[in-house]
Design a protein around this motif. Structure first.
Motif, PDB file in Angstrom:
ATOM      1  N   VAL A 104       0.839  -1.208   0.000  1.00  0.00           N
ATOM      2  CA  VAL A 104       0.000   0.000   0.000  1.00  0.00           C
ATOM      3  C   VAL A 104       0.873   1.257   0.000  1.00  0.00           C
ATOM      4  O   VAL A 104       0.646   2.176  -0.792  1.00  0.00           O
ATOM      5  N   VAL A 105       1.866   1.301   0.865  1.00  0.00           N
ATOM      6  CA  VAL A 105       2.751   2.471   0.918  1.00  0.00           C
ATOM      7  C   VAL A 105       3.528   2.598  -0.391  1.00  0.00           C
ATOM      8  O   VAL A 105       3.734   3.712  -0.895  1.00  0.00           O
ATOM      9  N   GLY A 106       3.930   1.480  -0.979  1.00  0.00           N
ATOM     10  CA  GLY A 106       4.615   1.503  -2.283  1.00  0.00           C
ATOM     11  C   GLY A 106       3.732   2.066  -3.377  1.00  0.00           C
ATOM     12  O   GLY A 106       4.192   2.843  -4.224  1.00  0.00           O
ATOM     13  N   LEU A 107       2.445   1.684  -3.374  1.00  0.00           N
ATOM     14  CA  LEU A 107       1.511   2.225  -4.381  1.00  0.00           C
ATOM     15  C   LEU A 107       1.297   3.724  -4.189  1.00  0.00           C
ATOM     16  O   LEU A 107       1.247   4.482  -5.161  1.00  0.00           O
ATOM     17  N   ILE A 108       1.174   4.150  -2.934  1.00  0.00           N
ATOM     18  CA  ILE A 108       1.024   5.587  -2.652  1.00  0.00           C
ATOM     19  C   ILE A 108       2.260   6.335  -3.126  1.00  0.00           C
ATOM     20  O   ILE A 108       2.163   7.398  -3.762  1.00  0.00           O
ATOM     21  N   LEU A 109       3.434   5.778  -2.861  1.00  0.00           N
ATOM     22  CA  LEU A 109       4.685   6.400  -3.308  1.00  0.00           C
ATOM     23  C   LEU A 109       4.744   6.466  -4.829  1.00  0.00           C
ATOM     24  O   LEU A 109       5.145   7.496  -5.390  1.00  0.00           O
ATOM     25  N   LEU A 110       4.304   5.411  -5.501  1.00  0.00           N
ATOM     26  CA  LEU A 110       4.288   5.399  -6.968  1.00  0.00           C
ATOM     27  C   LEU A 110       3.362   6.481  -7.509  1.00  0.00           C
ATOM     28  O   LEU A 110       3.730   7.214  -8.446  1.00  0.00           O
ATOM     29  N   ILE A 111       2.181   6.598  -6.921  1.00  0.00           N
ATOM     30  CA  ILE A 111       1.230   7.624  -7.359  1.00  0.00           C
ATOM     31  C   ILE A 111       1.800   9.013  -7.115  1.00  0.00           C
ATOM     32  O   ILE A 111       1.725   9.886  -8.000  1.00  0.00           O
ATOM     33  N   LEU A 112       2.375   9.234  -5.955  1.00  0.00           N
ATOM     34  CA  LEU A 112       2.994  10.534  -5.666  1.00  0.00           C
ATOM     35  C   LEU A 112       4.147  10.823  -6.618  1.00  0.00           C
ATOM     36  O   LEU A 112       4.326  11.963  -7.074  1.00  0.00           O
ATOM     37  N   PHE A 113       4.921   9.810  -6.941  1.00  0.00           N
ATOM     38  CA  PHE A 113       6.045   9.987  -7.860  1.00  0.00           C
ATOM     39  C   PHE A 113       5.563  10.360  -9.263  1.00  0.00           C
ATOM     40  O   PHE A 113       6.185  11.175  -9.951  1.00  0.00           O
ATOM     41  N   LEU A 114       4.426   9.751  -9.673  1.00  0.00           N
ATOM     42  CA  LEU A 114       3.883  10.072 -11.001  1.00  0.00           C
ATOM     43  C   LEU A 114       3.389  11.526 -11.080  1.00  0.00           C
ATOM     44  O   LEU A 114       3.430  12.142 -12.148  1.00  0.00           O
ATOM     45  N   PHE A 115       2.912  12.054  -9.948  1.00  0.00           N
ATOM     46  CA  PHE A 115       2.385  13.423  -9.934  1.00  0.00           C
ATOM     47  C   PHE A 115       3.347  14.428  -9.291  1.00  0.00           C
ATOM     48  O   PHE A 115       2.938  15.510  -8.903  1.00  0.00           O
ATOM     49  N   ASP A 129       5.506  16.325 -10.553  1.00  0.00           N
ATOM     50  CA  ASP A 129       5.649  17.580 -11.302  1.00  0.00           C
ATOM     51  C   ASP A 129       4.608  18.610 -10.881  1.00  0.00           C
ATOM     52  O   ASP A 129       4.803  19.814 -11.075  1.00  0.00           O
ATOM     53  N   ASP A 130       3.492  18.158 -10.327  1.00  0.00           N
ATOM     54  CA  ASP A 130       2.427  19.061  -9.897  1.00  0.00           C
ATOM     55  C   ASP A 130       2.667  19.615  -8.488  1.00  0.00           C
ATOM     56  O   ASP A 130       1.911  20.467  -8.028  1.00  0.00           O
ATOM     57  N   PHE A 131       3.685  19.142  -7.795  1.00  0.00           N
ATOM     58  CA  PHE A 131       3.957  19.589  -6.432  1.00  0.00           C
ATOM     59  C   PHE A 131       4.682  20.932  -6.425  1.00  0.00           C
ATOM     60  O   PHE A 131       5.528  21.197  -7.275  1.00  0.00           O
ATOM     61  N   THR A 132       4.336  21.713  -5.437  1.00  0.00           N
ATOM     62  CA  THR A 132       5.113  22.944  -5.204  1.00  0.00           C
ATOM     63  C   THR A 132       6.291  22.549  -4.321  1.00  0.00           C
ATOM     64  O   THR A 132       6.340  21.440  -3.780  1.00  0.00           O
ATOM     65  N   LYS A 133       7.234  23.466  -4.160  1.00  0.00           N
ATOM     66  CA  LYS A 133       8.411  23.158  -3.347  1.00  0.00           C
ATOM     67  C   LYS A 133       8.019  22.834  -1.911  1.00  0.00           C
ATOM     68  O   LYS A 133       8.654  22.013  -1.264  1.00  0.00           O
ATOM     69  N   GLU A 134       6.965  23.462  -1.404  1.00  0.00           N
ATOM     70  CA  GLU A 134       6.527  23.219  -0.033  1.00  0.00           C
ATOM     71  C   GLU A 134       5.946  21.811   0.127  1.00  0.00           C
ATOM     72  O   GLU A 134       6.050  21.190   1.177  1.00  0.00           O
ATOM     73  N   LYS A 135       5.298  21.294  -0.905  1.00  0.00           N
ATOM     74  CA  LYS A 135       4.647  19.985  -0.819  1.00  0.00           C
ATOM     75  C   LYS A 135       5.573  18.831  -1.208  1.00  0.00           C
ATOM     76  O   LYS A 135       5.181  17.680  -1.145  1.00  0.00           O
ATOM     77  N   PHE A 136       6.786  19.151  -1.615  1.00  0.00           N
ATOM     78  CA  PHE A 136       7.719  18.110  -2.038  1.00  0.00           C
ATOM     79  C   PHE A 136       8.163  17.238  -0.859  1.00  0.00           C
ATOM     80  O   PHE A 136       8.567  16.098  -1.035  1.00  0.00           O
ATOM     81  N   GLY A 137       8.034  17.752   0.358  1.00  0.00           N
ATOM     82  CA  GLY A 137       8.386  16.995   1.561  1.00  0.00           C
ATOM     83  C   GLY A 137       7.528  15.756   1.736  1.00  0.00           C
ATOM     84  O   GLY A 137       7.955  14.776   2.353  1.00  0.00           O
ATOM     85  N   ILE A 138       6.314  15.801   1.193  1.00  0.00           N
ATOM     86  CA  ILE A 138       5.412  14.641   1.268  1.00  0.00           C
ATOM     87  C   ILE A 138       6.051  13.442   0.570  1.00  0.00           C
ATOM     88  O   ILE A 138       6.007  12.322   1.078  1.00  0.00           O
ATOM     89  N   LEU A 139       6.659  13.686  -0.578  1.00  0.00           N
ATOM     90  CA  LEU A 139       7.312  12.609  -1.332  1.00  0.00           C
ATOM     91  C   LEU A 139       8.452  12.007  -0.508  1.00  0.00           C
ATOM     92  O   LEU A 139       8.602  10.787  -0.447  1.00  0.00           O
ATOM     93  N   TYR A 140       9.234  12.861   0.146  1.00  0.00           N
ATOM     94  CA  TYR A 140      10.328  12.362   0.986  1.00  0.00           C
ATOM     95  C   TYR A 140       9.791  11.576   2.182  1.00  0.00           C
ATOM     96  O   TYR A 140      10.339  10.536   2.549  1.00  0.00           O
ATOM     97  N   PHE A 141       8.725  12.083   2.792  1.00  0.00           N
ATOM     98  CA  PHE A 141       8.142  11.417   3.950  1.00  0.00           C
ATOM     99  C   PHE A 141       7.606  10.035   3.576  1.00  0.00           C
ATOM    100  O   PHE A 141       7.860   9.041   4.265  1.00  0.00           O
ATOM    101  N   VAL A 142       6.878   9.926   2.472  1.00  0.00           N
ATOM    102  CA  VAL A 142       6.321   8.638   2.042  1.00  0.00           C
ATOM    103  C   VAL A 142       7.450   7.701   1.611  1.00  0.00           C
ATOM    104  O   VAL A 142       7.387   6.485   1.856  1.00  0.00           O
ATOM    105  N   SER A 143       8.515   8.252   1.022  1.00  0.00           N
ATOM    106  CA  SER A 143       9.684   7.425   0.666  1.00  0.00           C
ATOM    107  C   SER A 143      10.310   6.826   1.927  1.00  0.00           C
ATOM    108  O   SER A 143      10.694   5.650   1.957  1.00  0.00           O
ATOM    109  N   PHE A 144      10.400   7.640   2.984  1.00  0.00           N
ATOM    110  CA  PHE A 144      10.933   7.157   4.253  1.00  0.00           C
ATOM    111  C   PHE A 144      10.030   6.071   4.837  1.00  0.00           C
ATOM    112  O   PHE A 144      10.514   5.038   5.321  1.00  0.00           O
ATOM    113  N   LEU A 145       8.708   6.284   4.774  1.00  0.00           N
ATOM    114  CA  LEU A 145       7.769   5.262   5.266  1.00  0.00           C
ATOM    115  C   LEU A 145       7.918   3.953   4.499  1.00  0.00           C
ATOM    116  O   LEU A 145       7.893   2.869   5.090  1.00  0.00           O
ATOM    117  N   PHE A 146       8.070   4.049   3.179  1.00  0.00           N
ATOM    118  CA  PHE A 146       8.239   2.860   2.355  1.00  0.00           C
ATOM    119  C   PHE A 146       9.515   2.110   2.740  1.00  0.00           C
ATOM    120  O   PHE A 146       9.505   0.884   2.892  1.00  0.00           O
TER     121      PHE A 146
END
Length: 175
Positions: free
Chosen positions: A43-54, A56-73
């Motif tokens: 589940v966390v891997g799928l969420i990370l994949l979806i976040l990774f696909l999108f 480009d739509d993240f602002t610099k402030e929201k890019f931390g979400i990708l790092y956080f989910v990567s850490f969780l994975f």
């Protein structure tokens, strides 16, 4: 019960495997120990994949979400690998024990009012009744836990011996 009783078991590897590996116990990814961790990691891997696909739509402030989910994975993957290693070691020990049983000539249980002994080809393990903390009996097996842990399939002995062992355990092991 002053006299010593002897129950001779006829160990067949399949009888033991049927119990040890029931309900995916031997499965590396879907045993009771690893099932939850496997599903969480997927589940966390799928969420990370979806976040990774999108991403480009993240602002610099929201890019931390990708790092956080990567850490969780990564964390989930580490916990899953530890559990897989644990199941793998258990499975290796069980298979080693089952191979020993498959090739044994003597497998017997001896007991009297004071002692319980398991003899596998001359290797004897003797315990006093007080050394056992718990026993469980089902339609398929009897399990004993204490100083030594044992599991005796019902198919490895005749009905009379199975009943005798069950009654003796009820009498001698305080629940």
């Amino acid at each position: 019960m002053n006299e010593e009783k002897i129950i001779v078991l006829k160990p067949r590897k399949n009888d033991f495997e049927e119990i040890y590996f029931s309900e995916n116990q031997g499965s590396l990814f879907f045993s009771s120990t690893t099932r939850g961790k496997t599903i969480t990691t997927i589940v966390v891997g799928l969420i990370l994949l979806i976040l990774f696909l999108f991403k480009d739509d993240f602002t610099k402030e929201k890019f931390g979400i990708l790092y956080f989910v990567s850490f969780l994975f990564l964390l989930c993957a580490v916990f899953l690998s530890v559990s897989i290693n644990k199941v793998s070691r258990w499975k290796k020990q069980v298979n080693s024990y089952l191979n020993k049983l498959e090739n044994c000539n003597i497998y017997e249980i001896r007991f009297d009012q004071n002692f319980f002994t398991v003899n596998i080809d001359g290797e004897k393990e003797t315990s006093e009744w007080k050394d056992f903390e718990y026993f469980d009996s089902t339609e398929k097996y009897i399990a004993l836990e204490g100083k030594h842990n044992y599991m005796f399939p019902k198919k490895s002995m005749n009905e009379k011996d199975y009943s005798l062992l069950k009654q003796t355990l009820k009498k001698n092991i305080k629940e």
